[in-house]
Every structure is written in C-alpha cells, then in structure tokens.
Design an enzyme around this catalytic site. Structure first.
Site, PDB file in Angstrom:
ATOM      1  N   ARG A 235       0.986  -1.314  -0.053  1.00 45.62           N
ATOM      2  CA  ARG A 235      -0.103   0.132  -0.036  1.00 45.62           C
ATOM      3  C   ARG A 235       0.920   1.225  -0.104  1.00 45.62           C
ATOM      4  NH1 ARG A 235      -3.414  -2.874  -1.495  1.00 45.62           N
ATOM      5  NH2 ARG A 235      -5.346  -3.206  -0.491  1.00 45.62           N
ATOM      6  N   GLU A 264      -4.191   7.484  -5.070  1.00 43.54           N
ATOM      7  CA  GLU A 264      -4.276   6.797  -6.453  1.00 43.54           C
ATOM      8  C   GLU A 264      -5.556   7.182  -7.135  1.00 43.54           C
ATOM      9  OE1 GLU A 264      -4.211   2.708  -5.588  1.00 43.54           O
ATOM     10  OE2 GLU A 264      -2.127   2.893  -4.595  1.00 43.54           O
ATOM     11  N   HIS A 283      -1.190   0.132  -9.629  1.00 36.38           N
ATOM     12  CA  HIS A 283      -1.984  -0.642  -8.978  1.00 36.38           C
ATOM     13  C   HIS A 283      -2.508  -1.796  -9.489  1.00 36.38           C
ATOM     14  CE1 HIS A 283      -3.675  -1.165  -4.729  1.00 36.38           C
ATOM     15  NE2 HIS A 283      -3.516  -1.988  -5.032  1.00 36.38           N
TER      16      HIS A 283
HETATM   17  C1  GLV Z   1      -4.972  -5.211  -3.851  1.00 33.73           C
HETATM   18  O1  GLV Z   1      -4.120  -4.488  -3.663  1.00 33.73           O
HETATM   19  C2  GLV Z   1      -5.661  -6.061  -2.799  1.00 33.73           C
HETATM   20  O2  GLV Z   1      -5.474  -5.550  -1.585  1.00 33.73           O
HETATM   21  O3  GLV Z   1      -6.264  -6.992  -3.184  1.00 33.73           O
END
Ligand code: GLV
Length: 321
Positions: A235, A264, A283
């Site tokens: 994250r 984001e 991401h």
């Molecule tokens: C993606 O970032 C997730 O947490 O699945």
C-alpha cells in the site's frame, strides 16, 4: 434482499449475487463518488466494494439495513472494520487467490527497476537509443543479491520463493517468525534496521495499519544502501512518498519499483513522474484475468453468505487494539 455492487464484475460473479438478491451495479467504469455511494447503500442489505470505496462511519450511518461488506481485494484498509463490527456487519475479503499473481508483479517491478527497463524502453521508443556501449543502461544484478522482505505473510513468502530461484539471500522482518521461510528458503529474521542496512532490494509486503503507515520514511530510506532498490506492491501509505522522491532524486537509493501510491490514481503533477529511476505501475498487483475472476467469485460468495446469514468463506476479524 438488495445488494449494491460498486463496479461491474465478471458475469458469473454477478449471476451468483443476482440469484439471491436484487442487485444494483454501479454502471460507470470509475468508483461511485462518496455521495452516490451513500445514496445507493440506503436500502442495501449487502455491499460488494473495491479498495477505492471508503467504507467508514459516515457511510455506515447511511446504511441501516447493511449486514455484510464484501471487499474484492485482500487489503481492507479502506474499510473501518471495527465500525462494521460495532453495527453487527460482517466483512469479507479475498485472500489466497491473489498471492502468487501479486508476488509475480512485485518481482517484475524488482527486475525492471534493477535493470532500468522503464528508462531504456522510454528511450528506445523516443528514438534515443544510441550505439551499444559498455555502461549504457547498466543496472544492478539480481542474482545472488540480498532481498529484504518487510512483512513475511503469504505474498512476502511467495516473493522470497521467487527470489530463491535467482539464488538471492533472504532477510525478513515481520511481527511473527515464519518457520516455513526459514526452513524452506533459508530466510533469516532480523530487525527492520538490519533489513534496510543489509539488503540490495527491499520489498514491502505488509498490510497498511496504524503501525505500518509511514513505516518507510526519511530515516529508513537513509539506512538503505545507496545502491539499493525499494519495491512497493503493498500500500502506498506504508512509504512517505515525498521522502522517497527526495531519496531517489538525490541518489540516496538507486531506484524504486512502485505499484501503489499515497493517492491513487497518481496525480499527473507528482514529482515521482519526473524521475527516470523509478518504475511506476498503476496498482495492478493482482491483475491477471484468472486471478481477478477468482477474486470476483470469492467476493460474490462472501456477499451471498453474509446476505443469507451464513459464516463468510473468508471473513475479516476486527484487529485487536
Ligand atoms: C490489492 O491491492 C488487494 O489488496 O487485493
């Protein structure tokens, strides 16, 4: 029963939900704005959401009927799980299925950053490929280097397993020891400081919690080798992004490979975009067709179980204080 689903999902997952509930699916490609989300949950018994949707006190106050929140992701930092628990709302997520896909992406970022692939590709496409020369785009070796894993959970373990295929030495720091990693991958558990000091590559695999927010900040970046590469597919807020930018700009670390950001989508005026020594992905850690399809099915099954007052196949327990 009514369910609100905050984004279009693979048909099989929506069919599963539609079989038990009147299902309202947000029709746009982006997330519902907060006000629209509040409006849509008013009469919903179940909510299937993504990591872009904030499920906080304010939203829950608008959702008197809600009994299940099913997140199509493993990370649940966008959800106030304690507030859900106080209201008797169960929360589900999608662990396990995305572990290897996310580790693949983290390793791809590690390789791309080490071997300066982003910079080299940008130059080639822009017609800046000069003649072959001895140190042109020369980067760092991956094989036999030391990888430091921050957070030896499922994804951290798979990252380490990939690294062993490259004869890398594994250090890790984690709240709990991981005997499997120590036995099978010869990984050694050390402090965060030692991980940062000793590693050629530092890869973050911890969840975002109050304890890990800003974990990698100016002091931690300063502890890393000037030749080191930071990888973050966990994250964004685990890293102080401004401090990372400054460390990369000033050559205090060599490079970074990032899939996640403090905000984001990454704003187009973010200074990270001005640097050559950072590989930036939007991401996409779990973004393979097979994995995203499995995640959608698990999220649908969690939602349906919650609607039917059965235990969720993958429930999230509120964090102990
Ligand atoms: C993606 O970032 C997730 O947490 O699945």
């Amino acid at each position: 029963m009514r369910a609100f689903v905050t984004r279009d999902l693979p048909a099989a997952a929506l069919d599963r939900i539609r079989a038990v509930a009147e299902t309202d699916v947000w029709p746009e490609p982006g997330p519902p704005p907060a006000a629209a989300l509040r409006e849509r949950v008013r009469d919903a018994d179940g909510l299937l959401c993504l990591l872009t949707d904030a499920v906080d006190e304010e939203l829950l106050a608008c959702a008197p009927r809600l009994r299940v929140v099913s997140q199509m992701a493993v990370g649940i930092d966008n959800i106030d799980v304690a507030a859900c628990a106080r209201r008797g709302i169960v929360v589900g997520n999608t662990p396990g299925v995305l572990t290897e896909t996310t580790a693949d992406l983290a390793f791809a970022l590690l390789m791309a950053a080490a071997r300066r692939l982003g910079e080299a590709e940008r130059d080639l496409r822009a017609g800046r490929w000069g003649a072959w020369s001895p140190l042109l785009y020369a980067g760092a070796d991956i094989h036999h280097a030391t990888l430091g894993i921050v957070g030896m959970g499922r994804i951290g373990f798979e990252m380490a397993r990939r690294a062993r295929g490259f004869d890398m030495r594994i250090l890790y720091t984690s709240p709990r020891p991981c005997p499997d990693a120590e036995r099978d991958l010869s990984a050694r558990r050390v402090t965060l400081d030692e991980t940062l000091r000793e590693s050629d590559f530092v890869s973050l695999h911890c969840p975002l919690t109050p304890a890990t927010r800003g974990l990698i900040s100016a002091r931690e970046l300063a502890a890393m080798k000037p030749t080191a590469v930071l990888v973050n597919a966990a994250r964004g807020a685990v890293v102080d992004q401004r401090a990372l930018y400054e460390a990369l700009r000033d050559g205090r670390i060599a490079a970074a490979g990032l899939d996640v950001y403090e905000s984001e989508p990454l704003p187009m005026d973010d200074p990270l975009l001005t640097l050559e020594n950072v590989v930036l992905a939007p991401h996409i850690g779990s973004a393979s067709v097979a994995t995203r399809t499995r995640m959608a099915m698990i999220a649908a099954n969690n939602l349906v179980a919650g609607l039917q007052c059965r235990p969720l196949p993958h429930a999230v327990a509120p964090r102990s204080p």
